[in-house]
Design a protein around this motif. Structure first.
Motif, PDB file in Angstrom:
ATOM      1  N   CYS A 329       3.659  -2.768  -4.227  1.00 31.93           N
ATOM      2  CA  CYS A 329       2.681  -2.226  -3.285  1.00 31.93           C
ATOM      3  C   CYS A 329       1.401  -1.935  -4.060  1.00 31.93           C
ATOM      4  N   SER A 330       0.402  -1.321  -3.413  1.00 36.81           N
ATOM      5  CA  SER A 330      -0.905  -1.149  -4.060  1.00 36.81           C
ATOM      6  C   SER A 330      -1.451   0.262  -3.885  1.00 36.81           C
ATOM      7  N   PRO A 331      -2.085   0.816  -4.927  1.00 38.58           N
ATOM      8  CA  PRO A 331      -2.852   2.049  -4.730  1.00 38.58           C
ATOM      9  C   PRO A 331      -4.143   1.725  -3.989  1.00 38.58           C
ATOM     10  N   ARG A 332      -4.395   2.418  -2.873  1.00 35.43           N
ATOM     11  CA  ARG A 332      -5.627   2.222  -2.119  1.00 35.43           C
ATOM     12  C   ARG A 332      -6.077   3.575  -1.586  1.00 35.43           C
ATOM     13  N   GLY A 333      -7.353   3.907  -1.801  1.00 36.82           N
ATOM     14  CA  GLY A 333      -7.852   5.206  -1.387  1.00 36.82           C
ATOM     15  C   GLY A 333      -7.078   6.283  -2.127  1.00 36.82           C
ATOM     16  N   THR A 334      -6.572   7.242  -1.383  1.00 31.96           N
ATOM     17  CA  THR A 334      -5.771   8.315  -1.987  1.00 31.96           C
ATOM     18  C   THR A 334      -4.279   8.064  -1.810  1.00 31.96           C
ATOM     19  N   GLY A 335      -3.908   6.895  -1.295  1.00 32.88           N
ATOM     20  CA  GLY A 335      -2.508   6.633  -1.002  1.00 32.88           C
ATOM     21  C   GLY A 335      -1.971   5.388  -1.670  1.00 32.88           C
ATOM     22  N   THR A 336      -0.742   5.052  -1.292  1.00 33.72           N
ATOM     23  CA  THR A 336      -0.072   3.845  -1.750  1.00 33.72           C
ATOM     24  C   THR A 336       0.164   2.971  -0.527  1.00 33.72           C
ATOM     25  N   ARG A 337      -0.380   1.765  -0.546  1.00 30.51           N
ATOM     26  CA  ARG A 337      -0.385   0.900   0.632  1.00 30.51           C
ATOM     27  C   ARG A 337       0.769  -0.096   0.599  1.00 30.51           C
ATOM     28  N   ILE A 338       1.417  -0.258   1.746  1.00 33.01           N
ATOM     29  CA  ILE A 338       2.421  -1.288   1.926  1.00 33.01           C
ATOM     30  C   ILE A 338       2.028  -2.154   3.109  1.00 33.01           C
ATOM     31  N   SER A 339       2.624  -3.342   3.202  1.00 34.65           N
ATOM     32  CA  SER A 339       2.317  -4.247   4.313  1.00 34.65           C
ATOM     33  C   SER A 339       3.475  -5.222   4.485  1.00 34.65           C
TER      34      SER A 339
END
Length: 361
Positions: A329-339
């Motif tokens: 997954c990826s760090p994005r903004g202040t969170g951890t993004r999944i898709s």
């Protein structure tokens, strides 16, 4: 459905929840690319001339798949190139409406060119925020990502169409990089004046390819100052329109754009309706499970026409544990993004949840 483990070997080693960062390449596409370059090695310019029709085939496939017009379909190396080219053709008197926390490739080109602009917040009242800003700021262009790259918030298709119906002179420019390849799209009926995308995410086409679809309204109001100059009259450029000179100023690479052609063929083969049904069902389960764990806000769970992207608020220990368990997954903004894409499964979701719940595999 294709044999996913054989077609996408990375799935054997990772729980891949990162298409929003980068799509993965299939073994079929890798073989096509090898065959392409081997033929180029042997044929040189002969190969190039024989394979030139693939560019026109791609335009036709894009226009057919996304329901646009071939004459207003342009090939670009990525979204950013296309968007910069597009707004360079607009008069500097245009006023832009933008979203806060928007992808930098949308906001920065507008700001850096000196366009007057106004930002609005992305929250559960986004549609009301947009309407209020239109009435107060009086923008002439609304540029936005159809699906937000951090939160995964998706602009409702009905809302976009209603904007165009109620404000017909407002140009609507959509970044489709997190959108194209996830659901059926009918550009001509969408309300959008431009849809631009890169092919390396949901279209699974690798890097260096993308496209732009443009409405007749926008085509008639862009690069007007260039229309006074005659186009080149050389025989090999015969029939090339002004906007093609702007968006496609040089030679187009048959490897990269051929890869996009193969990516679209793959999506069509699987079926975009089947992809939407599978990913929406999986993402809906994920949103409920993540909300129950306090990791995403309620309005994203309740959202109509939601995307398959979501951002979780995790502590560093959980982030490291996801990495240890090979959940990508990826760090994005202040969170951890999944898709989630069509190659993701219920087992992938359960693996994610087991790590979040502190269970070890």
């Amino acid at each position: 459905m294709m044999n996913l483990a054989e077609s996408f070997p990375i799935l054997k080693d990772y729980t891949y929840l990162n298409t929003a960062n980068s799509g993965i390449l299939s073994t079929d596409l890798a073989q096509w690319r090898r065959t392409h370059d081997e033929a180029f090695i042997k044929g040189g310019s002969v190969f190039r001339m024989e394979n030139a029709p693939i560019i026109d085939e791609l335009r036709t496939n894009i226009a057919d798949f996304f329901q646009g017009e071939i004459s207003r379909t342009f090939l670009t190396p990525n979204f950013s190139f296309g968007f910069n080219t597009l707004i360079d053709g607009l008069a500097r008197t245009h006023r832009f409406l933008l979203l806060n926390e928007e992808y930098p490739s949308v906001a920065y080109p507008v700001i850096s060119r000196g366009f007057e602009h106004h930002f609005i917040d992305i929250d559960e009242n986004l549609e009301a925020n947009v309407l209020a800003a239109i009435e107060k700021f009086k923008p002439t262009v609304f540029a936005f990502s159809v699906v937000q790259y951090i939160s995964g918030y998706r602009m409702r298709p009905k809302f976009i169409r209603e904007l165009k119906e109620n404000y017909p002179d407002l140009l609507l420019i959509g970044d489709g990089t997190q959108f194209c390849g996830t659901v059926p799209i009918h550009f001509n009926n969408s309300g959008l004046d431009a849809l631009l995308t890169s092919g390396y995410k949901w279209l699974l086409s690798g890097y260096g390819n993308g496209f732009v679809l443009i409405s007749e309204q926008l085509a008639n109001n862009i690069y007007n100052e260039k229309k006074q100059f005659p186009l080149p009259a050389l025989p090999f450029l015969k029939g090339k329109a002004l906007l093609a000179y702007c968006f496609e100023p040089g030679h187009l690479d048959t490897l990269n754009f051929g890869s996009l052609n193969e990516g679209i063929k793959l999506i069509k083969k699987i079926g975009i309706e089947a992809i939407e049904a599978h990913t929406q069902a999986l993402a809906s389960k994920a949103r409920i499970a993540l909300f129950d764990r306090g990791l995403i806000p309620e309005f994203l769970v309740r959202q109509q026409d939601a995307s398959t992207i979501m951002s979780m608020q995790l502590d560093n220990n959980l982030v490291q544990q996801l990495q240890h368990e090979r959940v990508v997954c990826s760090p994005r903004g202040t969170g951890t993004r999944i898709s989630f894409h069509f190659y993701n499964t219920e087992e992938d979701l359960q693996k994610l949840l087991s790590v979040l719940d502190g269970k070890r595999t």
